[in-house]
Scaffold this active site. Structure first.
Site, mmCIF file in Angstrom:
data_model
loop_
_atom_site.group_PDB
_atom_site.id
_atom_site.type_symbol
_atom_site.label_atom_id
_atom_site.label_comp_id
_atom_site.label_asym_id
_atom_site.label_seq_id
_atom_site.Cartn_x
_atom_site.Cartn_y
_atom_site.Cartn_z
ATOM 1 C CD GLU A 169 59.342 28.060 76.316
ATOM 2 O OE1 GLU A 169 58.981 29.252 76.316
ATOM 3 O OE2 GLU A 169 59.574 27.406 75.273
ATOM 4 C CG HIS A 193 54.627 27.976 77.043
ATOM 5 N ND1 HIS A 193 55.880 27.433 77.176
ATOM 6 C CD2 HIS A 193 54.356 27.995 75.719
ATOM 7 C CE1 HIS A 193 56.355 27.143 75.962
ATOM 8 N NE2 HIS A 193 55.445 27.475 75.061
ATOM 9 C CG ASN A 230 54.528 31.845 72.898
ATOM 10 O OD1 ASN A 230 54.861 32.944 73.344
ATOM 11 N ND2 ASN A 230 54.772 30.708 73.544
ATOM 12 C CD1 TRP A 231 55.488 36.523 67.998
ATOM 13 C CD2 TRP A 231 56.515 38.509 68.153
ATOM 14 N NE1 TRP A 231 55.343 37.169 66.806
ATOM 15 C CE2 TRP A 231 55.952 38.389 66.867
ATOM 16 C CE3 TRP A 231 57.205 39.677 68.479
ATOM 17 C CZ2 TRP A 231 56.076 39.400 65.893
ATOM 18 C CZ3 TRP A 231 57.312 40.680 67.519
ATOM 19 C CH2 TRP A 231 56.759 40.531 66.239
ATOM 20 C CE LYS A 232 58.069 29.617 72.679
ATOM 21 N NZ LYS A 232 58.716 28.325 72.738
ATOM 22 N N GLY A 252 55.724 29.077 67.907
ATOM 23 C CA GLY A 252 56.740 29.881 68.584
ATOM 24 C C GLY A 252 57.660 30.535 67.564
ATOM 25 N N GLY A 253 58.812 29.923 67.344
ATOM 26 C CA GLY A 253 59.858 30.505 66.491
ATOM 27 C C GLY A 253 59.363 31.011 65.147
ATOM 28 C CB SER A 305 59.083 21.963 65.909
ATOM 29 O OG SER A 305 60.113 22.127 66.864
ATOM 30 N N GLY A 309 60.756 24.100 70.003
ATOM 31 C CA GLY A 309 62.036 24.712 69.640
ATOM 32 C C GLY A 309 63.107 23.730 69.213
ATOM 33 C CD GLU A 360 52.883 24.893 72.898
ATOM 34 O OE1 GLU A 360 53.077 25.399 71.805
ATOM 35 O OE2 GLU A 360 53.307 25.375 73.958
#
Ligand code: PGA
Length: 251
Positions: A100, A98, A11-13, A234-235, A213, A174, A168
């Site tokens: 967010e 998600h 997930n590049w967000k 993600g990251g 994470s 993150g 999640e």
């Protein structure tokens, strides 16, 4: 029911310009036969990169997905992206619900469920995200919150082929913090039970991903937890080498 195939999803967000397309190319190049035998790979770049990313992934076997879709099929929704647009851009999957978006954009379980149905209408595989906040975990309510989210965000009609759930924990996203393998096992086991109650044997084939994470150095431990069928990353998905290292950590 055949064994569940591991799915590693990136997930590049809201990250990634055209200058980052080299990472997509590197992911495609790194998806070799050994990795193909172990896991499905899915990359969800921002919508602006879907088409050029799809061009880079063509023929590699790496799947392409969106990060969100609108519940409506089309029309007057400024800034919205429909499931049909994702499909037209080459996506075969979409992340929905998600945290967010649930938190920052007040997406309710009902809206998430409507998005799943919109995704199904275009043949997209939805990855439905659920997870508790730090306050909810501290209050001992993690199981209750996730149970409610799964019951209310996941529509009737799920099969092993048309539903992926991603657990999640919001406090792990993150932050570099992750739950213990025991805590992950408890929540994933709970999700599996809820799915079995509703969907019977189909639930045995549904993939439940862990997200929050996930890094190359903790992936092996998290992916070895019972009922963990992959990861939503993600990251660490922004760097091809890290993303591929996570996929190679599949047991
Ligand atoms: P993270 O994000 O891997 O950067 O924690 C996971 C996610 O939000 O999907």
């Amino acid at each position: 029911m055949p064994p569940r195939r591991v799915l590693i999803a990136g997930n590049w967000k809201m990250n990634g310009l055209r200058s980052a397309l080299g990472e997509i190319e590197a992911i495609a190049a790194g998806y070799d036969d050994a990795l193909k035998a172990r896991a499905d790979l899915l990359v969800c770049p921002p919508a602006t990169l879907l088409i050029p990313a799809g061009e880079r992934l063509a023929g590699s076997g790496v799947l392409l997905g969106g990060q969100n879709c609108h519940p409506s099929p089309g029309g007057a929704h400024t800034g919205g992206i429909s499931a049909e647009m994702l499909q037209d851009a080459g996506a075969c999957a979409v992340i929905v619900g998600h945290s967010e978006r649930r938190t920052n954009l007040s997406e309710s379980d009902a809206v998430v469920m409507a998005k799943v149905k919109a995704a199904w209408c275009r043949g997209l595989l939805p990855l439905v995200c659920v997870g508790e906040t730090a306050e909810e975990r501290d209050a001992g309510a993690a199981v209750e919150v996730v149970t409610r989210q799964v019951r209310q965000s996941v529509p009737d009609g799920c099969t092993a082929a048309n539903m992926v759930i991603a657990y999640e924990p919001v406090w792990a996203i993150g932050t570099g913090r992750t739950p213990t393998p025991e805590d992950v096992a408890q929540i994933h086991g709970t999700i599996r039970r809820i799915l079995k109650e509703r969907f019977g044997a189909e639930a045995d084939g549904m993939r439940i991903l862990y997200g929050g994470s996930v890094k190359p150095d903790n992936a092996a431990v998290l992916l070895a937890v019972p009922d963990v069928d992959g990861a939503l990353v993600g990251g660490a998905s922004l760097k091809a080498s890290d993303f591929l290292a996570i996929a190679r950590a599949t047991p």
